[in-house]
Design a protein around this motif. Sequence first.
Motif, PDB file in Angstrom:
ATOM      1  N   HIS A 274     -75.599 -49.880  29.252  1.00  0.00           N
ATOM      2  CA  HIS A 274     -75.656 -49.610  30.683  1.00  0.00           C
ATOM      3  C   HIS A 274     -75.837 -48.115  30.944  1.00  0.00           C
ATOM      4  O   HIS A 274     -75.641 -47.279  30.053  1.00  0.00           O
ATOM      5  N   VAL A 275     -76.203 -47.799  32.175  1.00  0.00           N
ATOM      6  CA  VAL A 275     -76.390 -46.414  32.615  1.00  0.00           C
ATOM      7  C   VAL A 275     -75.025 -45.820  32.933  1.00  0.00           C
ATOM      8  O   VAL A 275     -74.192 -46.456  33.591  1.00  0.00           O
ATOM      9  N   THR A 276     -74.793 -44.591  32.450  1.00  0.00           N
ATOM     10  CA  THR A 276     -73.519 -43.909  32.702  1.00  0.00           C
ATOM     11  C   THR A 276     -73.716 -42.764  33.692  1.00  0.00           C
ATOM     12  O   THR A 276     -74.835 -42.436  34.082  1.00  0.00           O
ATOM     13  N   LYS A 277     -72.605 -42.142  34.035  1.00  0.00           N
ATOM     14  CA  LYS A 277     -72.639 -41.028  34.982  1.00  0.00           C
ATOM     15  C   LYS A 277     -73.301 -39.796  34.386  1.00  0.00           C
ATOM     16  O   LYS A 277     -73.759 -38.913  35.092  1.00  0.00           O
ATOM     17  N   GLY A 278     -73.388 -39.714  33.065  1.00  0.00           N
ATOM     18  CA  GLY A 278     -74.029 -38.553  32.447  1.00  0.00           C
ATOM     19  C   GLY A 278     -73.774 -38.438  30.963  1.00  0.00           C
ATOM     20  O   GLY A 278     -74.457 -37.693  30.262  1.00  0.00           O
ATOM     21  N   GLU A 279     -72.788 -39.185  30.453  1.00  0.00           N
ATOM     22  CA  GLU A 279     -72.478 -39.125  29.030  1.00  0.00           C
ATOM     23  C   GLU A 279     -73.468 -39.982  28.241  1.00  0.00           C
ATOM     24  O   GLU A 279     -73.920 -41.031  28.706  1.00  0.00           O
ATOM     25  N   LEU A 280     -73.789 -39.527  27.015  1.00  0.00           N
ATOM     26  CA  LEU A 280     -74.648 -40.285  26.117  1.00  0.00           C
ATOM     27  C   LEU A 280     -73.780 -40.868  25.009  1.00  0.00           C
ATOM     28  O   LEU A 280     -73.200 -40.127  24.210  1.00  0.00           O
TER      29      LEU A 280
END
Length: 713
Positions: free
Chosen positions: A689-695
């Motif tokens: 899923h897409v996160t707030k900015g963490e990889l």
Amino acid sequence: MINQEVSLQLAEDLGINQEGFERISKNIGRSPNLLELQIYSVMWSENVSYKSSFNWINSLPNKGENIISGARQSNAGVVDIGNGEYCVFKMGTHNHPSGIDPYQGAATCVGDVCRDVVSLGAKPLLVLSSLRFGEASLDRTKWLMDEVVKGVRDYSSVLYLENMGGEVCFNSCYDTNPIVNVMVAGVVPKDKILLNRKMIPGQLVLIAGNSTSAEGVYGQAESFTIPKGNPGIGSSLIDSILKLNDENAVVRIENLDMAGIVNAVASISVHAKTGVDIDLNQIPLNQSGLSIEQVLLSRTQERIVLVVDKEKQELVFDVFAKANIPCNKIGAIVEAKTIRFTEAEIVVAELNAHDLVMGYGAPQSNRKHHLIEKEVAIDFLENIPEPGNYWKVINKMVNIPNLIIKEFLQLNFEEKTNKSPSDAQIVTVNSNGKTLCFTVSGNSVYSFNNPNLGAQINIARAVRRIVCSGGKPLALNDCLNFGSPLEESVFSQFVETVKGISNASEFFDTPVVGGNVSFYNESSVLGKREAINPTPIIGMLGVIEPKTNHMSYIYRNKGDMIFLIGKSRNDISGSEYLCSIHKKCNVGVPYFNLDEEKAINNLVTKLIEKKLVCSAHSVEAGGLFFNLIESSMPLGLGFDVTSPAEIRADAFLFGESQGRIVVSVSMEKEDDFVDVMMESGVPFSALGHVTKGELRIDDISYGSVEEYKKEYQ
């Protein structure tokens, strides 16, 4: 007629063998004079006649439902885009000039291709470039790249072309021979297309634009100078042509490029199926002391030859005069079978145009070539240990020039145009909102390892990008960049490439409507000439209809699900990872299957039409990791993904197996998305899923997207 004794030895010195010399004498009914022999020498050269390549490129599919004019039928491809409009687009190359004078070589490439487009009545609207340079760390490479990019940008900006970027790649095989390929596209109403208008005796032949100089006279190696562009004159010339076309004042236009006036006049003659008389004293010159050969063969930029009806000549002169563009009557179409050039009323050369023009009577060469055996597939993972520290691998990968440049161009495109970036470049071409998409695609590593398959992958990748952007692929141009055709190994690469293009373009129903062949691209290595990697570049046109189908590759919302359409594979063949991390370069080609490509493309088109995906992005250079980070960067989002147990992590992240598209799906649409996927039978998997900015990969954090963005800016 001026008669000068010429010998077989002189003909051979000019590159014409005994058979050719006897053929010339037979066709014109006498022994040629020196000027005529010089003209034949240039017109029968590789660069003008395509004597090694024509029979092969003539085999490419160039017809289709939307194709108005395909390859070899006009100066540029013409494609019906609906709503009473045609798109005219063309690719050109100035590799050798750019290696000597990179700024002018690149600038004049843009100008040349623009004049080919406007010669069919279309207003040039946009430019894309596909550039290849040598080792990125070399000072010469940095200089060449800076000057080439500046040349493309400066010329484009004066013409108000939308510079849509393109692709830049580095490889040591281009150290002393850069590749500068440019695609220009424009649009014209159907009733204004300058194509196949009837030419008849009595019509006038005019020349307009720059005064003629000795620049770029092909065949004069000792005094050869790189032609210099003048975008100010080029812009005024284009505006004047468009005004005249609005007034239906022009019958035909020929761009004065390779072999100059001779080539243009010969082309007019073969299409008119009649003769042309030219008075050399009427051609405006910008320097004294030019020989007749220089006047006829000059490649001076910003010039065109026009055919007009007599009653329109005053209108034509008036339009050019108001634009401060020199325009002179230099001849006429006549009831005859030859083209005649006179000076002071004396015939200095009389030739059969049919003998001179590529695809008509110009002789062709049957070069030796052989079948290139397919390499036995190698499982590189058997002998290469899995990395123990993926942090180190990622940190090195994100600094590979070929991958950095890709990110840099995409980020700049997003910032400068304030558009939603897509895998293909998008342009709205008129007030009706007609939306077109374009892309340029090339991978010389794949093509070196398997020329046939590499060419097919380049086309499949271009198709995939247009599909991911919400478009329907329509047609393609190509630029085929190779070493010397005299080398059997090089010519075999060329032949296999053409076969691959033919197969894939027919499979995807994207006819070849134009192109360019550039041979003798070589670099000097320890005093020896070595051919560049085979470098076929594909420029493709698509249409997005309706325009609401436009799809971006960027992630939009935290929490959106990320899916892979297609299969992850234990495959690192031909990848940047294999070359850069494990130093195994120019080996292997990634997995590829045409039928799977088509099935995935049809499915993604359906998903976009049903509004079931938020983004779509083709997996390409650098593999899945770079696909994910490219989608994350624009809005500062991140991703959390998990690799499948049966796929090794480095192959999962960095393998470049084809036929894969990553999509993001909102939680609200996830059930509907899965239903369509299950019904399709196409393999797919949930990545994360897409996160707030963490990889995050396999529950390990690899930093924030902001840290990676800083590396590129």
